[in-house]
Enzyme design. Structure first.
Site, PDB file in Angstrom:
ATOM      1  N   ARG A  63      -9.294   6.505  -9.763  1.00 58.66           N
ATOM      2  CA  ARG A  63     -10.730   6.359 -10.046  1.00 58.66           C
ATOM      3  C   ARG A  63     -11.449   6.268  -8.702  1.00 58.66           C
ATOM      4  NH1 ARG A  63     -10.968   2.654  -7.091  1.00 58.66           N
ATOM      5  NH2 ARG A  63     -13.103   2.383  -7.747  1.00 58.66           N
ATOM      6  N   GLY A  64     -12.797   6.285  -8.785  1.00 60.10           N
ATOM      7  CA  GLY A  64     -13.575   6.342  -7.547  1.00 60.10           C
ATOM      8  C   GLY A  64     -13.960   7.798  -7.303  1.00 60.10           C
ATOM      9  N   ALA A  65     -15.257   8.034  -7.068  1.00 56.66           N
ATOM     10  CA  ALA A  65     -15.778   9.407  -7.077  1.00 56.66           C
ATOM     11  C   ALA A  65     -15.023  10.385  -6.159  1.00 56.66           C
ATOM     12  CB  ALA A  65     -17.277   9.377  -6.757  1.00 56.66           C
ATOM     13  N   ASP A  98     -21.686   7.310  -7.457  1.00 55.35           N
ATOM     14  CA  ASP A  98     -20.965   8.350  -8.192  1.00 55.35           C
ATOM     15  C   ASP A  98     -21.776   9.622  -8.298  1.00 55.35           C
ATOM     16  OD1 ASP A  98     -19.853   5.619  -9.181  1.00 55.35           O
ATOM     17  OD2 ASP A  98     -18.328   7.140  -9.574  1.00 55.35           O
ATOM     18  N   ASN A 117     -24.102   4.213  -9.856  1.00 61.11           N
ATOM     19  CA  ASN A 117     -22.875   3.573  -9.364  1.00 61.11           C
ATOM     20  C   ASN A 117     -22.371   2.641 -10.453  1.00 61.11           C
ATOM     21  OD1 ASN A 117     -20.920   3.151  -7.236  1.00 61.11           O
ATOM     22  ND2 ASN A 117     -21.775   1.101  -7.002  1.00 61.11           N
ATOM     23  N   LYS A 118     -21.274   1.995 -10.169  1.00 69.24           N
ATOM     24  CA  LYS A 118     -20.614   1.112 -11.142  1.00 69.24           C
ATOM     25  C   LYS A 118     -21.593   0.166 -11.827  1.00 69.24           C
ATOM     26  CE  LYS A 118     -17.359   1.202 -12.300  1.00 69.24           C
ATOM     27  NZ  LYS A 118     -17.157   1.931 -13.595  1.00 69.24           N
TER      28      LYS A 118
HETATM   29  O1  MRU Z   1     -15.170   3.688 -12.794  1.00 65.83           O
HETATM   30  P1  MRU Z   1     -14.795   3.863 -11.345  1.00 65.83           P
HETATM   31  O2  MRU Z   1     -13.839   2.816 -10.866  1.00 65.83           O
HETATM   32  O3  MRU Z   1     -14.326   5.267 -11.066  1.00 65.83           O
HETATM   33  O4  MRU Z   1     -16.164   3.656 -10.572  1.00 65.83           O
HETATM   34  C1  MRU Z   1     -16.150   3.747  -9.171  1.00 65.83           C
HETATM   35  C2  MRU Z   1     -17.459   3.450  -8.540  1.00 65.83           C
HETATM   36  O5  MRU Z   1     -18.434   3.191  -9.199  1.00 65.83           O
HETATM   37  C3  MRU Z   1     -17.535   3.562  -7.049  1.00 65.83           C
HETATM   38  O6  MRU Z   1     -18.471   2.675  -6.536  1.00 65.83           O
HETATM   39  C4  MRU Z   1     -17.932   4.999  -6.655  1.00 65.83           C
HETATM   40  O7  MRU Z   1     -17.122   5.923  -7.315  1.00 65.83           O
HETATM   41  C5  MRU Z   1     -17.861   5.223  -5.207  1.00 65.83           C
HETATM   42  S1  MRU Z   1     -16.182   5.189  -4.615  1.00 65.83           S
HETATM   43  C6  MRU Z   1     -16.175   5.541  -2.959  1.00 65.83           C
END
Ligand code: MRU
Length: 351
Positions: free
Chosen positions: A48-50, A234, A244-245
């Site tokens: 996970r994470g963009a 994201d 974002n999250k």
């Molecule tokens: O649901 P996730 O864990 O994929 O969400 C991740 C986030 O919201 C991060 O802040 C975002 O992807 C940036 S990661 C460098």
């Protein structure tokens, strides 16, 4: 630490993913052999994470190109690329990676396609690593002084990227410069990326981190001197509205109330100039079961209705700067983001 690794050569190698659902209690690596398995791993939050999911999808596309062999073509790859693209809806880095591979497929002969996808998957990781370092230093330059307390949410570090992270990269840069007293990490309900992942990777690297639950942020800002908030993104719309999250928006509102600068840190590959404003960003809704249970343990009465938007949008008006690998973009974002993206595209295609 890295979220994924390719082991072996293009013909016989395997993709391995660190199962982020199991961290920090177990470090479990999972082998993946098909694009379908990669898409499922993205949907299920193994990775996970963009930036990391864009990178993972590129490897998934390569696995499909390898399977197709001499039959590989843009048309033959289309179903697998569509499946990867749909694995999660909000992080635009996923669509960015698939767009690049689709364009590459369209200009490659079948016999060379798999090799070119292999190189592209490696290149996407390398580009992200370089961008991370640039963002870290540019973000650190946004705050003055030392003995700094900063606040972040979710996990934006090595587990979410291929390098040292976006917002967490700024925290690492501040630490490397000897200016960080404490990185406050929001727990990040319901998936607990802050508690499970950010606390884990920063502690491993000796970066001072202190955990708080998401509901403690107002009290933190009222009672302690927080120098700045740094968060990832994201998808960033053309006007600077940033998804974002879930929980990020309330940090921005609280930061505004308390006069704390709020910064978004993300590579230009997270900026989506085709999306005019935040209301047009698709927000993923995940299963309510992830809210009523914590790591499989039911906490709400059986049958309690719940809501689970996985992201929220912070309006551009609350954002002091958007730090990309091209430096800090400032309001008015329409112009500054367009310039950053143009510079980013030039760097990415110049390789
Ligand atoms: O649901 P996730 O864990 O994929 O969400 C991740 C986030 O919201 C991060 O802040 C975002 O992807 C940036 S990661 C460098």
């Amino acid at each position: 630490v890295t979220p994924l690794a390719w082991q072996g050569g293009p013909a016989d190698g395997r993709l391995w993913m660190l199962d982020q659902r199991a961290l920090p209690l177990a470090e479990r690596w999972i082998p993946l052999d098909t694009a379908d398995e990669v898409a499922t791993a993205i949907t299920d939050m193994v990775v996970r994470g963009a930036p990391a999911i864009g990178w993972a999808a590129a490897w998934g596309a390569f696995l499909e190109a390898r399977r197709l062999g001499d039959q590989a073509s843009a048309a033959a790859l289309a179903p697998a690329l569509a499946r990867l693209r749909a694995a999660r809806p909000t992080a635009v880095n996923l669509m960015w990676a698939i767009d690049r591979l689709q364009a590459l497929a369209a200009r490659s002969a079948p016999s060379e396609l798999a090799d070119r996808f292999f190189e592209e998957a490696r290149a996407i990781g390398a580009m992200d690593r370089a961008a991370n370092r640039a963002m870290g230093d540019a973000g650190a330059a946004e705050v003055e002084g030392d003995g700094l307390h900063v606040l972040t949410i979710c996990n934006t570090g090595s587990l979410a990227t291929s390098g040292w992270g976006t917002a967490a990269g700024v925290i690492r840069s501040l630490h490397a410069q000897g200016r960080l007293a404490c990185a406050w990490a929001c727990e990040t309900r319901p998936w607990l990326q802050g508690a499970r992942l950010t606390a884990w990777e920063l502690q491993r690297d000796g970066v001072p981190v202190r955990l708080l639950t998401d509901g403690m942020v107002g009290h933190l800002m009222k009672t302690r001197r927080i120098a700045a908030v740094f968060v990832g993104a994201d998808r960033i719309a053309r006007n600077g509205d940033s998804a974002n999250k879930i929980g990020t928006y309330q940090l921005a509102v609280l930061a505004h109330h308390h006069g704390v600068p709020f910064h978004v840190v993300a590579p230009t590959t997270t900026v989506d100039l085709a999306t005019p404003h935040g209301d047009a960003i698709p927000i993923e809704e995940r299963s309510p079961d992830e809210v009523t249970a914590v790591q499989g343990v039911q906490i709400a009465p059986e049958g309690t209705p719940a809501w689970h938007p996985a992201f929220d949008v912070t309006p551009a008006a609350l954002i002091r700067s958007i730090v990309t690998e091209q430096g800090a973009a400032r309001p008015a974002y329409e112009a500054s983001l367009a310039a950053a993206v143009q510079a980013g595209v030039a760097t990415h295609s110049a390789r």
